[in-house]
Scaffold this motif. Sequence first.
Motif, mmCIF file in Angstrom:
data_model
loop_
_atom_site.group_PDB
_atom_site.id
_atom_site.type_symbol
_atom_site.label_atom_id
_atom_site.label_comp_id
_atom_site.label_asym_id
_atom_site.label_seq_id
_atom_site.Cartn_x
_atom_site.Cartn_y
_atom_site.Cartn_z
ATOM 1 N N GLU A 111 0.827 -1.213 0.000
ATOM 2 C CA GLU A 111 0.000 0.000 0.000
ATOM 3 C C GLU A 111 0.855 1.254 0.000
ATOM 4 O O GLU A 111 1.919 1.299 0.613
ATOM 5 C CB GLU A 111 -0.927 0.022 1.220
ATOM 6 N N GLU A 112 0.347 2.271 -0.695
ATOM 7 C CA GLU A 112 1.039 3.558 -0.773
ATOM 8 C C GLU A 112 1.147 4.211 0.597
ATOM 9 O O GLU A 112 0.280 4.051 1.434
ATOM 10 C CB GLU A 112 0.226 4.533 -1.654
ATOM 11 N N GLU A 113 2.229 4.958 0.764
ATOM 12 C CA GLU A 113 2.348 5.777 1.962
ATOM 13 C C GLU A 113 1.398 6.943 1.807
ATOM 14 O O GLU A 113 1.300 7.548 0.756
ATOM 15 C CB GLU A 113 3.788 6.290 2.133
ATOM 16 N N ASN A 114 0.684 7.255 2.836
ATOM 17 C CA ASN A 114 -0.239 8.372 2.835
ATOM 18 C C ASN A 114 -0.266 8.919 4.245
ATOM 19 O O ASN A 114 0.400 8.397 5.131
ATOM 20 C CB ASN A 114 -1.626 7.921 2.377
ATOM 21 N N SER A 115 -1.011 9.959 4.490
ATOM 22 C CA SER A 115 -1.046 10.500 5.837
ATOM 23 C C SER A 115 -2.404 11.091 6.148
ATOM 24 O O SER A 115 -3.162 11.468 5.244
ATOM 25 C CB SER A 115 0.023 11.574 6.010
ATOM 26 N N ILE A 116 -2.716 11.149 7.410
ATOM 27 C CA ILE A 116 -3.939 11.784 7.872
ATOM 28 C C ILE A 116 -3.937 13.245 7.445
ATOM 29 O O ILE A 116 -4.960 13.771 6.997
ATOM 30 C CB ILE A 116 -4.078 11.624 9.402
ATOM 31 N N GLU A 117 -2.783 13.885 7.522
ATOM 32 C CA GLU A 117 -2.665 15.289 7.119
ATOM 33 C C GLU A 117 -3.094 15.499 5.659
ATOM 34 O O GLU A 117 -3.884 16.403 5.362
ATOM 35 C CB GLU A 117 -1.225 15.763 7.302
ATOM 36 N N LEU A 118 -2.596 14.663 4.757
ATOM 37 C CA LEU A 118 -2.962 14.793 3.347
ATOM 38 C C LEU A 118 -4.442 14.513 3.114
ATOM 39 O O LEU A 118 -5.087 15.191 2.310
ATOM 40 C CB LEU A 118 -2.105 13.874 2.481
ATOM 41 N N GLU A 119 -4.978 13.530 3.814
ATOM 42 C CA GLU A 119 -6.404 13.217 3.652
ATOM 43 C C GLU A 119 -7.270 14.357 4.170
ATOM 44 O O GLU A 119 -8.281 14.703 3.556
ATOM 45 C CB GLU A 119 -6.757 11.895 4.327
ATOM 46 N N LEU A 120 -6.891 14.956 5.290
ATOM 47 C CA LEU A 120 -7.630 16.124 5.788
ATOM 48 C C LEU A 120 -7.523 17.284 4.801
ATOM 49 O O LEU A 120 -8.490 18.016 4.579
ATOM 50 C CB LEU A 120 -7.123 16.539 7.168
ATOM 51 N N GLY A 121 -6.354 17.441 4.181
ATOM 52 C CA GLY A 121 -6.179 18.469 3.161
ATOM 53 C C GLY A 121 -7.080 18.233 1.968
ATOM 54 O O GLY A 121 -7.678 19.180 1.433
ATOM 55 N N ASP A 122 -7.214 16.974 1.551
ATOM 56 C CA ASP A 122 -8.120 16.639 0.439
ATOM 57 C C ASP A 122 -9.570 16.973 0.804
ATOM 58 O O ASP A 122 -10.316 17.504 -0.012
ATOM 59 C CB ASP A 122 -8.020 15.147 0.081
ATOM 60 N N ILE A 123 -9.953 16.666 2.043
ATOM 61 C CA ILE A 123 -11.316 16.952 2.490
ATOM 62 C C ILE A 123 -11.548 18.460 2.541
ATOM 63 O O ILE A 123 -12.617 18.953 2.140
ATOM 64 C CB ILE A 123 -11.599 16.284 3.849
ATOM 65 N N LEU A 124 -10.551 19.207 3.000
ATOM 66 C CA LEU A 124 -10.676 20.669 3.027
ATOM 67 C C LEU A 124 -10.831 21.215 1.609
ATOM 68 O O LEU A 124 -11.685 22.067 1.351
ATOM 69 C CB LEU A 124 -9.457 21.299 3.712
ATOM 70 N N PHE A 125 -10.038 20.703 0.675
ATOM 71 C CA PHE A 125 -10.116 21.157 -0.718
ATOM 72 C C PHE A 125 -11.506 20.908 -1.300
ATOM 73 O O PHE A 125 -12.114 21.803 -1.892
ATOM 74 C CB PHE A 125 -9.040 20.470 -1.569
ATOM 75 N N ILE A 126 -12.029 19.701 -1.140
ATOM 76 C CA ILE A 126 -13.331 19.403 -1.719
ATOM 77 C C ILE A 126 -14.430 20.171 -0.996
ATOM 78 O O ILE A 126 -15.422 20.585 -1.603
ATOM 79 C CB ILE A 126 -13.619 17.878 -1.781
ATOM 80 N N THR A 127 -14.269 20.419 0.296
ATOM 81 C CA THR A 127 -15.241 21.234 1.033
ATOM 82 C C THR A 127 -15.268 22.647 0.478
ATOM 83 O O THR A 127 -16.339 23.233 0.267
ATOM 84 C CB THR A 127 -14.907 21.254 2.537
ATOM 85 N N ILE A 128 -14.091 23.199 0.198
ATOM 86 C CA ILE A 128 -14.006 24.545 -0.378
ATOM 87 C C ILE A 128 -14.611 24.554 -1.783
ATOM 88 O O ILE A 128 -15.361 25.471 -2.133
ATOM 89 C CB ILE A 128 -12.553 25.051 -0.380
ATOM 90 N N CYS A 129 -14.317 23.536 -2.585
ATOM 91 C CA CYS A 129 -14.919 23.440 -3.922
ATOM 92 C C CYS A 129 -16.437 23.403 -3.822
ATOM 93 O O CYS A 129 -17.142 24.099 -4.563
ATOM 94 C CB CYS A 129 -14.426 22.186 -4.651
ATOM 95 N N PHE A 130 -16.942 22.598 -2.913
ATOM 96 C CA PHE A 130 -18.374 22.455 -2.725
ATOM 97 C C PHE A 130 -18.992 23.804 -2.361
ATOM 98 O O PHE A 130 -19.980 24.246 -2.958
ATOM 99 C CB PHE A 130 -18.631 21.430 -1.620
ATOM 100 N N ALA A 131 -18.394 24.468 -1.389
ATOM 101 C CA ALA A 131 -18.897 25.773 -0.947
ATOM 102 C C ALA A 131 -18.840 26.790 -2.081
ATOM 103 O O ALA A 131 -19.818 27.509 -2.329
ATOM 104 C CB ALA A 131 -18.094 26.263 0.252
ATOM 105 N N ASN A 132 -17.719 26.848 -2.775
ATOM 106 C CA ASN A 132 -17.580 27.805 -3.885
ATOM 107 C C ASN A 132 -18.638 27.578 -4.954
ATOM 108 O O ASN A 132 -19.229 28.522 -5.466
ATOM 109 C CB ASN A 132 -16.191 27.710 -4.518
ATOM 110 N N SER A 133 -18.865 26.332 -5.293
ATOM 111 C CA SER A 133 -19.817 26.033 -6.373
ATOM 112 C C SER A 133 -21.239 26.436 -6.003
ATOM 113 O O SER A 133 -22.051 26.709 -6.883
ATOM 114 C CB SER A 133 -19.769 24.545 -6.727
ATOM 115 N N LEU A 134 -21.529 26.480 -4.706
ATOM 116 C CA LEU A 134 -22.869 26.838 -4.243
ATOM 117 C C LEU A 134 -22.941 28.281 -3.734
ATOM 118 O O LEU A 134 -23.983 28.701 -3.224
ATOM 119 C CB LEU A 134 -23.315 25.865 -3.143
#
Length: 109
Positions: free
Chosen positions: A57-80
């Motif tokens: 399995e690829e190395e990943n981190s909680i930090e990067l996953e939280l960053g991905d969630i923040l990005f999509i949350t911002i995209c969601f908010a911006n689009s609406l």
Amino acid sequence: MEKSLAEMQKEVDRYISQFKEGYFSPLSMLARMTEEVGELAREVNHNFGEKPKKSTEEENSIELELGDILFITICFANSLGIDLTEAHDKVMHKFNTRDADRWTKKDTE
């Protein structure tokens, strides 16, 4: 450098605005957010649960996953057209009023 939510929303909008496709539909963004939350759950389980990562399995981190969630949350908010600072202020007001006495407060001495 510290960024405000408004600055992050503008930064994400500049990024998305360079592509013809623009923001995904709300339903697609919800699906993407769900995927990202699942990836966060997997990382938390690997780090704090009983499921170790496989060697393949690829190395990943909680930090990067939280960053991905923040990005999509911002995209969601911006689009609406949602101002996340305003949304945050409304949520904090709710917690500071409705839930003011819900939890045991620390002594402030």
